[in-house]
Scaffold this active site. Structure first.
Site, PDB file in Angstrom:
ATOM      1  N   TYR A  96       0.831  -1.218   0.000  1.00  0.00           N
ATOM      2  CA  TYR A  96       0.000   0.000   0.000  1.00  0.00           C
ATOM      3  C   TYR A  96       0.858   1.258   0.000  1.00  0.00           C
ATOM      4  O   TYR A  96       0.404   2.308   0.424  1.00  0.00           O
ATOM      5  CB  TYR A  96      -0.940   0.001   1.204  1.00  0.00           C
ATOM      6  N   TYR A 103     -11.334  -0.296  -0.488  1.00  0.00           N
ATOM      7  CA  TYR A 103     -11.268   0.320   0.844  1.00  0.00           C
ATOM      8  C   TYR A 103      -9.918   0.962   1.081  1.00  0.00           C
ATOM      9  O   TYR A 103      -9.763   1.770   1.995  1.00  0.00           O
ATOM     10  CB  TYR A 103     -11.590  -0.712   1.930  1.00  0.00           C
ATOM     11  N   ARG A 104      -8.952   0.678   0.215  1.00  0.00           N
ATOM     12  CA  ARG A 104      -7.576   1.102   0.449  1.00  0.00           C
ATOM     13  C   ARG A 104      -6.809   0.736  -0.805  1.00  0.00           C
ATOM     14  O   ARG A 104      -7.131  -0.256  -1.469  1.00  0.00           O
ATOM     15  CB  ARG A 104      -7.054   0.291   1.641  1.00  0.00           C
TER      16      ARG A 104
END
Lengths: 546, 182
Positions: free
Chosen positions: A91, A491-492
């Site tokens: 991420y 969501y991310r």
């Protein structure tokens, strides 16, 4: 050295010189060797012109230094990008969202500020990792658990601010939702405290989340509105016992009542531990994800699982039925006093017995903490509130398109908590995986990690080949397009996909994005704070409107 | 010319000798200011070491402190202390463990200076064990000019093989302080 965009060499040099006066020369990093550490090891843009690399990094020792650095960043109009420990691989890691930003590395701020066993909370600085907090609690013999993600080397605060999740009880698994109060340095250098923390001498900062007036905490999750320098978290009282219980149901479409019934049990708080879905047709018994060993699969099932045209779930259903292998299994984590575990299990059995052919097995209830020799045998200790890095030792990486896979980026859509959506997602994502020949298991399952929705995380391979990475980005775009067309949102995501994902949240002509950018302009008029993070752009980064 | 095959059978004595000689030689150089001494030999306990490598490591233990590496919470605190206090460490590990250690080492100012990987096919052979010994003997000297290979480990299909590596703090470097309390 890369310069931040729209910053002159003279201003950049002057800013770094001023930074060094605040933190000391040794905490300013400008050499190529040092800046290499601020690259995202799992960048899907590695080595390309668009890779988001830092121009420098600076590591303050405390919140007062953060304030001074933020003020200087405004003076010289240089972008800064706070990171906690920079370990959120997949991420973004330690790299900034905008190339040329100066990383504000908060690793030195690693104090456990306060811990309260009675009320079950802790206040930490950004540099406190899950390992740090775990050891802090163990050294003091406190009867508290942490809820950690896998791997556990990340920052407690950073993971929460990025929307990370763990694997113990539902109220603690969503790390941002488990937080209680934060201290933030705003982009103008002013420090604020949220919730009850705004009351000088507050006695309930970590005990009453709402505070007075609007809940502002959410503005600092996945955003660029400030540098969080302290954050409180509710901690789980250490449970007395733990076990797992396994439920199997025979047919493919049994998933629909299975998910519905478990959903009711969760909403009623009868089920609070994480449950995991799998299929014994793949040779796993439901809890086999925690143990190595060759799976024995019936040849008729194996032929379906290895079909180059993809797994036909209806055919698999028929084969499973004829061989007596249950189609679905789910494993429940159960915590607490033995009689409470027994009562929970009884409720689960009573409810799920409505599905014909459902079978149940409760494993041995173990008193906690487990002896070290028993812990050493477990691959996954996260459900026991213990951090580890064992996820990295899953085995050799594979290859993709002839290139070594060096990491992954996640495609992480949130899908409805229904059996129908789960089956649909399994089919549509597998189809795209086949199209791009992605490394993908025969069956990929949704995760129940969120309380009322499924997470369907797909790890996409990252290589060091720009050509192959471009293909992976294309696959991501198609997955995203397919998902958003069905009303399933991410969501991310990794920084390379911030813009793409934000574009999908377009209700009423991107009203949400406009609102966020209005806020951004108000609180950060110089656009110095984490520009580009989660695609919240300041005025000077926005394209002129036609 | 000594080939890998002719070297088979040289046995543990040679390995131990190579190990000891390597350290002695290295320490001599260190005293001359050419490099810093090795503080510990880190051994990956998450993988099964080939039998002869295990014996070789045991021999090395007479010279250097051996530190077992587990990727779990029990070993983590001790590992952090080793990383914090060491100026230079060498290790034998899987690629996955090296990937983690390199990143943990960064916070303590340690940088990967040399790295190699060994023969997956004959890890139980004496030849491989000799290669390990030879590499450990010479690894620290390559610190002055790290090869591109050594700059950073990247995960690969070779994760399952053994990796030898050396990390050093080449200059006084700012490192993440040990956890503090207020």
């Amino acid at each position: 050295m890369k310069l931040p965009p729209n910053v002159s060499q003279a201003d950049f040099t002057a800013a770094l010189s001023a930074f060094a006066k605040i933190v000391g020369e040794q905490w300013l990093f400008t050499s190529d060797e040092d800046l290499e550490l601020y690259r995202d090891s799992y960048s899907i843009l590695w080595g390309e012109a668009d890779e988001r690399t830092a121009s420098a990094a600076v590591a303050p020792e405390n919140a007062e230094q953060v304030i001074e650095l933020v003020k200087l960043a405004n003076r010289y109009r240089v972008p800064i990008y706070p990171i906690s420990t920079g370990k959120n691989l997949g991420y973004g890691g330690a790299a900034p969202a905008l190339a040329g930003s100066i990383v504000l590395d908060l690793k030195r701020m690693n104090r456990v500020v306060e811990i309260d066993e009675q009320h079950g909370y802790v206040v930490v600085e950004p540099g406190v990792s899950y390992f740090d907090l775990y050891h802090y609690i163990q050294e003091r013999g406190l009867k508290l658990w942490i809820d950690c993600p896998s791997p556990g080397w990340g920052s407690v605060m950073g993971n929460a601010l990025d929307g990370g999740v763990g694997v113990t009880l539902a109220p603690y698994r969503s790390h941002f939702d488990a937080h209680c109060g934060m201290e933030v340095v705003l982009p103008n250098g002013r420090m604020v405290r949220t919730g009850m923390g705004a009351l000088p001498g507050a006695k309930t900062w970590q005990q009453f989340k709402p505070g007075f007036g609007p809940r502002t905490d959410g503005l600092f999750k996945q955003s660029n509105f400030g540098v969080v320098t302290k954050m409180g978290f509710w901690l789980m009282p250490a449970p007395e016992n733990h076990t797992t219980g396994l439920v199997t149901v025979p047919r493919l479409h049994d998933l629909i009542p299975l998910v519905d019934i478990i959903g009711r049990l969760e909403q009623s708080k009868l089920v609070q531990g994480l449950w995991t879905l799998s299929s014994p047709t793949t040779g796993t018994g439901g809890d086999a994800a925690h143990s190595a060993g060759g799976a024995k699969v019936d040849p008729s099932i194996l032929a379906i699982l290895t079909d180059p045209d993809g797994v036909n779930l209806d055919k698999l259903d028929t084969a499973a039925l004829s061989t007596g292998v249950p189609f679905w299994s789910c494993e429940f984590n159960l915590y607490g006093p033995k009689k409470f575990i027994a009562a929970q299990w009884e409720c689960i059995c009573d409810a799920l017995a409505a599905i014909p052919g459902a079978r149940f097995k409760l494993n041995e209830i173990r008193t906690l903490p487990l002896p070290a020799k028993d812990l050493a045998k477990l691959f996954d200790v996260g459900p026991l509130g213990i951090p580890s890095l064992r996820t990295f030792s899953l085995g050799p990486m594979i290859s993709y398109e002839g290139e070594d896979v060096v990491g992954h980026v996640f495609f992480s859509p949130v899908i409805p908590r229904t059996g129908e959506a789960a089956i649909e997602a399994m089919n549509v994502f597998a189809e795209i995986a086949r199209k791009y020949r992605l490394p993908y298991p025969p069956l990929q399952f949704p995760s129940a990690i969120f309380e009322r929705a499924f997470l369907f995380a797909v790890g996409l391979p990252v290589t060091r080949s720009p050509v192959v990475n471009a293909k992976v980005r294309k696959a991501f775009e198609e997955l995203l397009s397919m998902a958003s067309a069905r009303g399933w949102g991410e969501y991310r995501t990794a920084p390379a996909f911030y813009e793409l994902v934000m574009e999908t949240y377009s209700f009423n002509d991107h009203a949400l994005r406009e609102f966020l950018e209005t806020l951004k302009d108000a609180v950060d008029p110089n656009g110095i704070m984490s520009p580009g993070r989660y695609a919240i752009r300041s005025r000077h980064l926005r394209e002129p409107k036609g | 010319m000594m080939t890998r095959r002719t070297a088979i059978g040289a046995g543990l004595a040679l390995a131990a000798a190579a190990c000891t000689a390597g350290f002695a030689s290295f320490e001599t150089r260190a005293r001359r200011g050419q490099t810093s001494p090795i503080d510990a030999l880190l051994i990956d306990e998450t993988i099964e070491m080939p039998r002869q490598i295990t014996a070789f490591i045991k021999a090395c233990g007479q010279r250097w402190p051996l530190v077992g590496i587990q990727l779990d919470a029990t070993a983590h605190a001790g590992l952090m202390q080793v990383l914090n206090k060491s100026s230079a460490i060498v290790g034998i590990s899987s690629g996955a463990t090296l990937f983690c250690l390199e990143r943990l080492g960064w916070d303590h100012g340690l940088r990967l200076r040399a790295r190699t990987q060994w023969c997956a096919a004959d890890l139980n052979g004496a030849a491989c064990q000799q290669e390990v010994a030879a590499w450990l003997k010479g690894a620290p000297y390559s610190a002055a000019s790290p090869s591109p290979l050594a700059r950073s480990y990247r995960p690969s299909r070779a994760d399952g093989t053994l990796h030898g590596w050396c990390m050093q703090k080449s200059r006084p470097r700012a490192a993440r302080p040990e956890r503090r309390e207020v």
